[in-house]
Design an enzyme around this catalytic site. Sequence first.
Site, mmCIF file in Angstrom:
data_model
loop_
_atom_site.group_PDB
_atom_site.id
_atom_site.type_symbol
_atom_site.label_atom_id
_atom_site.label_comp_id
_atom_site.label_asym_id
_atom_site.label_seq_id
_atom_site.Cartn_x
_atom_site.Cartn_y
_atom_site.Cartn_z
ATOM 1 N N GLY A 110 0.803 -1.218 0.000
ATOM 2 C CA GLY A 110 0.000 0.000 0.000
ATOM 3 C C GLY A 110 0.836 1.268 0.000
ATOM 4 O O GLY A 110 0.495 2.254 -0.668
ATOM 5 N N ASN A 129 -8.331 3.807 8.209
ATOM 6 C CA ASN A 129 -7.779 2.671 8.941
ATOM 7 C C ASN A 129 -8.024 2.739 10.446
ATOM 8 O O ASN A 129 -8.062 1.729 11.115
ATOM 9 C CB ASN A 129 -6.269 2.543 8.671
ATOM 10 C CG ASN A 129 -5.562 3.872 8.696
ATOM 11 O OD1 ASN A 129 -5.961 4.819 8.021
ATOM 12 N ND2 ASN A 129 -4.513 3.973 9.482
ATOM 13 N N SER A 159 -3.540 -3.541 -0.814
ATOM 14 C CA SER A 159 -2.404 -4.224 -0.188
ATOM 15 C C SER A 159 -2.828 -5.627 0.230
ATOM 16 O O SER A 159 -3.898 -5.808 0.818
ATOM 17 C CB SER A 159 -1.970 -3.412 1.037
ATOM 18 O OG SER A 159 -0.930 -4.073 1.710
ATOM 19 N N HIS A 203 -1.666 -7.796 2.537
ATOM 20 C CA HIS A 203 -1.676 -8.285 3.920
ATOM 21 C C HIS A 203 -2.886 -7.831 4.728
ATOM 22 O O HIS A 203 -3.077 -8.269 5.855
ATOM 23 C CB HIS A 203 -0.353 -7.957 4.632
ATOM 24 C CG HIS A 203 -0.174 -6.533 5.045
ATOM 25 N ND1 HIS A 203 -0.341 -6.125 6.344
ATOM 26 C CD2 HIS A 203 0.189 -5.427 4.352
ATOM 27 C CE1 HIS A 203 -0.077 -4.822 6.432
ATOM 28 N NE2 HIS A 203 0.241 -4.384 5.237
ATOM 29 N N CYS A 207 1.538 1.952 12.364
ATOM 30 C CA CYS A 207 2.776 2.650 12.031
ATOM 31 C C CYS A 207 3.003 3.871 12.904
ATOM 32 O O CYS A 207 4.077 4.433 12.904
ATOM 33 C CB CYS A 207 2.798 3.023 10.559
ATOM 34 S SG CYS A 207 1.271 3.658 9.973
HETATM 35 N N1 PLP Z 1 -3.166 2.874 3.460
HETATM 36 C C1 PLP Z 1 -3.918 2.476 4.495
HETATM 37 C C2 PLP Z 1 -5.288 3.028 4.661
HETATM 38 C C3 PLP Z 1 -3.429 1.536 5.409
HETATM 39 O O1 PLP Z 1 -4.181 1.158 6.436
HETATM 40 C C4 PLP Z 1 -2.115 1.029 5.209
HETATM 41 C C5 PLP Z 1 -1.528 0.065 6.174
HETATM 42 O O2 PLP Z 1 -1.754 0.181 7.376
HETATM 43 C C6 PLP Z 1 -1.375 1.475 4.107
HETATM 44 C C7 PLP Z 1 -1.931 2.399 3.247
HETATM 45 C C8 PLP Z 1 0.019 0.977 3.845
HETATM 46 O O3 PLP Z 1 -0.026 -0.335 3.329
HETATM 47 P P1 PLP Z 1 1.258 -1.297 3.435
HETATM 48 O O4 PLP Z 1 1.331 -1.756 4.851
HETATM 49 O O5 PLP Z 1 0.954 -2.429 2.485
HETATM 50 O O6 PLP Z 1 2.435 -0.512 2.999
#
Ligand code: PLP
Length: 421
Positions: free
Chosen positions: A71, A153, A201, A203, A327
């Site tokens: 992602g 998220n 993404s 995962h 994160c």
């Molecule tokens: N965008 C959103 C809304 C997400 O929740 C996340 C991951 O937490 C990402 C992007 C990033 O994805 P990735 O973990 O595959 O880099």
Amino acid sequence: MRRVYLDHNATTPLASEVFEAMCPYFLEDYGNASSIHAYGQRARAAVEEARVEVARLINADPAEIVFTSGGTEGDNTAVLGVAEAAETPSGTKHVVTTAIEHPAVLYAARALEERGVRVTYARVDAGGAVDRGEIARAIQPDTVLISVMYANNEIATLQPIAEIGRLARERGIPFHSDTVQAAGKVAIDVRELGVDLLTLSAHKICGPKGVGAMFIRKGTRLRPLLHGGHHERDRRPGTENVPGVVGLGVAARLARERLAEDAARVGALRDRLEAGLLDAVPLVRVNGDRTRRLPTTTNLRFEHVDGEALVIALDLAGLACSTGAACSSGSLEPSHVLAAMGLRREEARSSVRFSLGRSTRGEDIAFALEVVPRVVERLRSISPRYGKEEGVTAENAENTEKNTPIEGTPELTPRPLRALR
Ligand code: PLP
């Protein structure tokens, strides 16, 4: 010790079907998908089969699917790639996004600002929703991209992507949506949504980590993030991660086949968890719009409890959940999403996200309903304020079903780079 995982928005367990489908591509069919011999041909066939499955999940043409490392890469490619490829009569450029995007979009936008592109971070309401009017007002003559996530998220609020898509179409502005959390949980049809680019993404949908895909509508001008070979129709150079891509393909197929069943079953479990906690624990509120959100998530505010302390205490009791984005865990700053919705600092800091997935069972919810009230009560009993101020005891407290209006000024722009990490 019993362990229950309610942090599926951070990542999901790999589906066994996905694991089994990936295995041969590590040990037997390990060819490079660009090689012309039989090993390469088998790898190529597997990559193309996965491309068809990802395309079917979102009603795209397989030729419009590009595999990525996940992602974060997809969001960066969309935001930086479209803005950098764009040309305007004035030579200036402007991008519209929202204040509650994932850091993968927010920091890509920040990087554009450092290169002289102006960015508007549209505000959201107290439920975490952005409206079409807000995006329309933000558009300027040199706007070269609109980027709005489908599902958040942290609070899971769904944005009116189809309405924003129509607006973008009318104005002729490329439109990107981060659907990392929404894909596989709500039906997505790129034609109906009117998006030009979309990120997902693996995962987050019971696939492997480190692989994802983008939808890039035919004709979309984009400068690739990476420079190298001619892979992925010159959109993304680099030898394909064949086992990962195969895993994503199977995860996308399972998500499509089980979407309605998963949404209904997991949604009922989420509702049971939410109603049970609102009932059993005094002074709890739901963050975010309860009518338009993912069926998997509830984000709750436990007044007079520190969210980080609650997550740690619940983990010690066997329950995994989160204060928000994985994160930004460990950050001292409250969530930028909750801040943008107008929550005060203490309110944001007392919020915890429970996110369910396909592997969640009724007994997991029963366990959470037993553990959370006990742990919250214990934390409150050692809190210096709880029970010692007027209006904050369990006896006189009433939980309101609705979010009450929240004081405070919405955070319209992301915090300085370091604070968000
Ligand atoms: N965008 C959103 C809304 C997400 O929740 C996340 C991951 O937490 C990402 C992007 C990033 O994805 P990735 O973990 O595959 O880099």
